[in-house]
Design an enzyme around this catalytic site. Structure first.
Site, PDB file in Angstrom:
ATOM      1  N   ASP A 212       0.869  -0.978  -0.086  1.00  2.64           N
ATOM      2  CA  ASP A 212      -0.044   0.047  -0.080  1.00  2.64           C
ATOM      3  C   ASP A 212       0.803   1.246  -0.147  1.00  2.64           C
ATOM      4  O   ASP A 212       1.629   1.536   0.971  1.00  2.64           O
ATOM      5  CB  ASP A 212      -1.009  -0.214   1.105  1.00  2.64           C
ATOM      6  CG  ASP A 212      -1.947   0.969   1.224  1.00  2.64           C
ATOM      7  OD1 ASP A 212      -1.958   1.633   0.117  1.00  2.64           O
ATOM      8  OD2 ASP A 212      -2.788   1.116   2.030  1.00  2.64           O
TER       9      ASP A 212
ATOM     10  N   ASP B   2      -2.988   2.384  -5.946  1.00  2.00           N
ATOM     11  CA  ASP B   2      -1.576   2.660  -5.033  1.00  2.00           C
ATOM     12  C   ASP B   2      -1.605   1.354  -4.045  1.00  2.00           C
ATOM     13  O   ASP B   2      -0.985   1.409  -3.174  1.00  2.00           O
ATOM     14  CB  ASP B   2      -1.855   3.985  -4.344  1.00  2.00           C
ATOM     15  CG  ASP B   2      -3.419   3.746  -3.622  1.00  2.00           C
ATOM     16  OD1 ASP B   2      -4.199   2.883  -3.828  1.00  2.00           O
ATOM     17  OD2 ASP B   2      -3.556   4.631  -2.686  1.00  2.00           O
ATOM     18  N   GLU B   3      -2.397   0.336  -4.664  1.00  2.00           N
ATOM     19  CA  GLU B   3      -2.098  -0.823  -3.688  1.00  2.00           C
ATOM     20  C   GLU B   3      -2.617  -2.124  -4.450  1.00  2.00           C
ATOM     21  O   GLU B   3      -3.245  -2.196  -5.479  1.00  2.00           O
ATOM     22  CB  GLU B   3      -3.103  -0.890  -2.687  1.00  2.00           C
ATOM     23  CG  GLU B   3      -4.609  -0.873  -2.813  1.00  2.00           C
ATOM     24  CD  GLU B   3      -5.526  -0.807  -1.558  1.00  2.00           C
ATOM     25  OE1 GLU B   3      -5.231  -1.512  -0.708  1.00  2.00           O
ATOM     26  OE2 GLU B   3      -6.430  -0.194  -1.574  1.00  2.00           O
TER      27      GLU B   3
END
Length: 362
Positions: free
Chosen positions: A16, A110-111
């Site tokens: 993350d 983003d993850e």
């Protein structure tokens, strides 16, 4: 006949990025470093897409109206989002993941989940997660937090434990006990509305959830009840799926006080539409069907959907389509405790500009 060997313990990593959009802006503009930053519009109708860690102690969060964020943090600096830049950085990060495993399930820009079970090459998943974080820092100038465990549910919980720029490991012997003291609101699949519903049954922590029978949970929560029963015991059999196809993109919120009128409902839908569109845009998707969901004070749920030949072309258009359905749900003497917007029949975004969308409230 020899018994079948037990299944190997999986090695799952959840990566993350730390305050991704805001961190990219601070990286590219040294004047923003160390300052509270919100990515999003600063206008009266603007919405925060992301907040830096310096802004979060003031209560600034994503999907928050910009006007409220500015009140909470008078020194907040607003920066317009640059999604093309974020997509390019995300692609570089995924390239780093691919050096270690082909089993990558992105959740957003983003993850992502990574399955390293069959790709350890004599090393530990923890060591590989550390290498990934070091490469991300070296090649992008950004930091990432990582969680390592034997399933997706626990790996995601672990990545939150030492944010920002941290790593946390939940081994098999620690998993079942780890979830017991946690608030159920932190569990995958338990949103604010479900957490509130669980609280009415006295279920506030993993331990409370663990005490419930499978029969009770399925009676109260339907098919999701089995999932809740499993995660309260640290069990999650979901595989990391690189080919996972998203069927819809949605967001919903439960209000502190019930909403009874159309203007208040419209205001509540603005950040939801912005959030849904942001997730759609980062995946380069749109959709032809918009669904509006309302939960009344008596917990009755009603949905209204509208499909069009042309996919949604912007956040204002998405909001306009949702607002157009509001008179079918409000006013209502019971009041509305939850509203949600979902975009489905997903497809590529339209090429041309959207037709003019009339505003219900002029």
């Amino acid at each position: 006949m020899d018994p079948e060997p037990p299944e190997p313990v999986r090695r799952i990593v959840h990566i993350d990025m730390d305050a991704f959009f805001a961190s990219v802006e601070q990286r590219d503009n040294p004047e923003l470093r160390g300052r509270p930053v919100a990515v999003g519009g600063s206008s009266a109708r603007g919405v925060v897409a992301a907040a830096s860690y310096e802004a979060r102690p003031y209560g600034v969060r994503s999907a928050m109206p910009s006007v409220r964020a500015a009140r909470l943090c008078p020194d907040l600096v607003f920066v317009k989002p640059r999604f093309e830049v974020y997509k390019a950085v995300s692609a570089r990060i995924r390239g780093i993941f691919a050096r270690f495993t082909p089993l990558i399930e992105p959740l957003s820009l983003d993850e992502a989940y990574l399955d390293l079970t069959d790709h350890l090459q004599g090393r530990s998943a923890t060591a590989i997660a550390q290498d990934i974080r070091a490469l991300i820092r070296a090649e992008t100038g950004l930091t990432a937090s990582a969680g390592v465990s034997y399933n997706k549910f626990l790996a995601k919980l672990a990545s939150d434990q030492r944010k920002p720029d941290g790593l946390f490991v939940i081994p098999p012997e620690m998993g079942p006990g780890f979830v017991l003291p946690l608030p159920v609101g932190r569990f995958h699949g338990v949103g604010p509305a479900t957490a509130a519903r669980m609280e009415r049954h006295g279920i506030r922590t993993g331990a409370d959830l663990h005490r419930q029978s499978l029969e009770f949970l399925t009676a109260q929560f339907g098919k999701a009840g089995r999932h809740y029963w499993h995660i309260a015991r640290g069990i999650d059999h979901r595989e990391v799926r690189p080919d996972r196809e998203r069927k819809s993109i949605g967001a919903e919120t439960t209000f502190e006080h019930d909403i009874h009128d159309l203007p208040a409902a419209r205001a509540a839908l603005e950040p939801l539409a912005a959030k849904v569109w942001r997730h759609a845009e980062t995946r380069e998707l749109s959709g032809r069907t918009v669904t509006l969901k309302a939960k009344y004070a008596d917990f009755r749920i009603v949905t209204r959907a509208h499909s069009a030949e042309r996919p949604v072309g912007s956040a204002p258009e998405l909001l306009g389509r949702a607002v157009a359905m509001l008179p079918q749900l409000l006013p209502d003497p019971r009041g509305v405790r939850l509203l949600g917007i979902t975009l489905s029949a997903l497809c590529p975004p339209p090429d041309g500009p959207a037709p003019e969308q009339l505003d219900l409230f002029g």
